[in-house]
Design a protein around this motif. Structure first.
Motif, PDB file in Angstrom:
ATOM      1  N   ARG A  60       0.837  -1.201   0.000  1.00  0.00           N
ATOM      2  CA  ARG A  60       0.000   0.000   0.000  1.00  0.00           C
ATOM      3  C   ARG A  60       0.869   1.247   0.000  1.00  0.00           C
ATOM      4  NH1 ARG A  60      -4.574   0.815   4.576  1.00  0.00           N
ATOM      5  NH2 ARG A  60      -2.809   1.492   5.842  1.00  0.00           N
ATOM      6  N   GLU A 126       0.986  -3.257   6.815  1.00  0.00           N
ATOM      7  CA  GLU A 126      -0.074  -2.564   6.090  1.00  0.00           C
ATOM      8  C   GLU A 126      -0.180  -1.090   6.475  1.00  0.00           C
ATOM      9  OE1 GLU A 126      -4.967  -2.871   5.688  1.00  0.00           O
ATOM     10  OE2 GLU A 126      -3.813  -4.554   6.447  1.00  0.00           O
ATOM     11  N   GLN A 127       0.094  -0.792   7.738  1.00  0.00           N
ATOM     12  CA  GLN A 127      -0.041   0.583   8.221  1.00  0.00           C
ATOM     13  C   GLN A 127       1.192   1.439   7.925  1.00  0.00           C
ATOM     14  OE1 GLN A 127      -2.713   1.831   9.114  1.00  0.00           O
ATOM     15  NE2 GLN A 127      -4.036   0.236   9.906  1.00  0.00           N
ATOM     16  N   GLU A 180      -5.244  -4.427  10.373  1.00  0.00           N
ATOM     17  CA  GLU A 180      -5.431  -2.992  10.579  1.00  0.00           C
ATOM     18  C   GLU A 180      -5.064  -2.560  11.988  1.00  0.00           C
ATOM     19  OE1 GLU A 180      -8.931   0.424  10.009  1.00  0.00           O
ATOM     20  OE2 GLU A 180      -9.357  -1.711   9.630  1.00  0.00           O
ATOM     21  N   HIS A 181      -5.276  -3.439  12.971  1.00  0.00           N
ATOM     22  CA  HIS A 181      -5.065  -3.055  14.368  1.00  0.00           C
ATOM     23  C   HIS A 181      -4.033  -3.907  15.090  1.00  0.00           C
ATOM     24  CE1 HIS A 181      -8.495  -0.433  13.917  1.00  0.00           C
ATOM     25  NE2 HIS A 181      -9.261  -1.459  13.574  1.00  0.00           N
ATOM     26  N   SER A 215      -1.189   0.874  14.414  1.00  0.00           N
ATOM     27  CA  SER A 215      -2.071   1.859  13.797  1.00  0.00           C
ATOM     28  C   SER A 215      -1.210   2.734  12.909  1.00  0.00           C
ATOM     29  CB  SER A 215      -2.787   2.713  14.847  1.00  0.00           C
ATOM     30  OG  SER A 215      -1.879   3.629  15.453  1.00  0.00           O
ATOM     31  N   ASP A 257      -7.354  -9.445  12.102  1.00  0.00           N
ATOM     32  CA  ASP A 257      -8.144  -8.782  13.132  1.00  0.00           C
ATOM     33  C   ASP A 257      -9.460  -9.494  13.446  1.00  0.00           C
ATOM     34  OD1 ASP A 257      -7.099  -5.715  11.665  1.00  0.00           O
ATOM     35  OD2 ASP A 257      -6.281  -6.689  13.437  1.00  0.00           O
TER      36      ASP A 257
END
Length: 384
Positions: A60, A126-127, A180-181, A215, A257
């Motif tokens: 990403r 991803e973050q 995501e978390h 995050s 998640d």
């Protein structure tokens, strides 16, 4: 149970692999259609670092990270001393190269025993967090190798924290279960008694899982470290610095998640962590890696011998097959989820024995083929 809760952390680690395909599918082999090898780019940055080890594809775009590009970590400095490389380069599919980060041991935002020597352990979360392993030396020899750490960088290439401590001892390779978390990092450690044994084989290498809260707006928080594999063979080596369990690759059928992912008593997803047990010339499996709280020892054997010749880098394809490159020759081998060695391809025939010591990190992109680093030429190549 070897689980450690940490009140505060300086930490680093991660590499993202696709893992949503069903193990039972077995799809079709990915290697047979790939016939051509092309050189994509040199991995040597302006400071002259060589010996590219780790590879991680960016999923990403954020900050200086561009989706589809590949990050590569260098293990040696310009004098070709092992365990002294400090750079991560960005390689685009079109062959353009830029410097993503240069890490200065004196400027790290946390402890990293011994300094900086970047290994195959490299992931992009991803973050937008990049995590890389360090197994540093003072002079390129195993006699001066120290525990190192995991270094966490932001999407601009700035180091923001380190993860270190007794359960992180020579981080050699890494993969990640990412969401995501939260994220789970799986790391092979190859310095547990290795230096003291002075070349003799010891059985102290481990696989650790690091559980993180993540995050986009705050540094990853290390919640726990658990030893999920132990007793793997390891030894120092004048040519390779150290030989021990290297590649780790995760296959899971649930999202990171989701509520039922990684339950302690079942692992409803049927996740498997594959480990390249280099000295024993096999691919091992650690079952229930997401939630287990005890060590699986050296796991169970998925595949051994045959085309394997000191397997190093290891990944899972979207169809569930494994791809692993050899340290003892220049071949990549494809293995089915059931353990059948389905195909092999020669990627490097230089040197003597042909291809020995040339291959480490690799990335499979269904749209392009198999990217891999070639230490003999200090390049990223593509089998397509």
């Amino acid at each position: 149970m070897e689980t450690r809760r940490l009140a505060c952390a300086s930490l680093a680690l991660s590499m993202l692999l696709p893992g949503a395909a069903a193990l039972a599918g077995d799809e079709h082999a990915v290697l047979p259609p790939l016939k051509t090898i092309s050189t994509i780019a040199s991995t040597v940055p302006g400071n002259g670092d060589v010996n590219p080890y780790g590879m991680a594809q960016i999923r990403r775009t954020t900050g200086n990270l561009r989706a589809g590009h590949i990050l590569v970590s260098n293990f040696n400095n310009s004098s070709n001393l092992q365990g002294t490389g400090t750079t991560i380069v960005d390689v685009a599919p079109n062959g353009s190269v830029s410097l993503f980060a240069t890490l200065n041991a004196g400027a790290l935002p946390g402890s990293c025993p011994g300094g900086v020597g970047l290994t195959t352990a490299l992931v992009v979360l991803e973050q937008g967090w990049v995590i890389v392993g360090s197994l540093p030396t003072a002079d390129g020899t195993s006699a001066t190798a120290q525990a190192g750490c995991l270094i966490v960088l932001d999407s601009l290439g700035n180091p923001v924290e380190t993860f270190y401590g007794s359960l992180i001892n020579g981080p050699w390779d890494m993969t990640a279960f990412d969401g995501e978390h939260e994220a789970k990092l799986f790391v092979t450690n190859v310095l547990n008694g290795t230096v003291a044994a002075a070349g003799a084989v010891v059985h102290g290498a481990t696989v650790t899982r690091l559980d993180l809260k993540v995050s986009a707006d705050a540094r990853p928080v290390l919640e726990s470290i658990t030893v999920i594999g132990s007793g793997f063979a390891e030894r120092t080596d004048p040519a390779a610095l150290v030989i021990g369990p290297t590649g780790v690759a995760l296959h899971a059928n649930c999202a990171s998640d989701s509520d039922d992912c990684g339950e302690h008593d079942g692992d409803h997803d049927g996740a498997r962590l594959y480990v390249a047990d280099t000295l024993n010339n096999r691919i091992a499996v650690i079952d229930h890696p997401l939630g287990r709280t005890t060590s699986a020892g050296t796991g169970r054997t998925l595949s051994s011998g045959g085309s394997l010749n000191a397997p190093l880098g290891l990944i899972v394809t979207p169809g569930g097959d494994l791809l692993t490159v050899n340290g003892g020759d220049g071949f990549v081998t494809e293995i089915s989820p059931g353990g059948t060695q389905r195909d092999k391809v020669l990627l490097d025939s230089s040197g003597s024995p042909p291809g020995a010591g040339a291959l480490f990190g690799l990335v499979f992109d269904p749209a392009h083929g198999l990217y891999y680093v070639d230490d003999a030429s200090n390049t990223v190549n593509l089998l397509h």
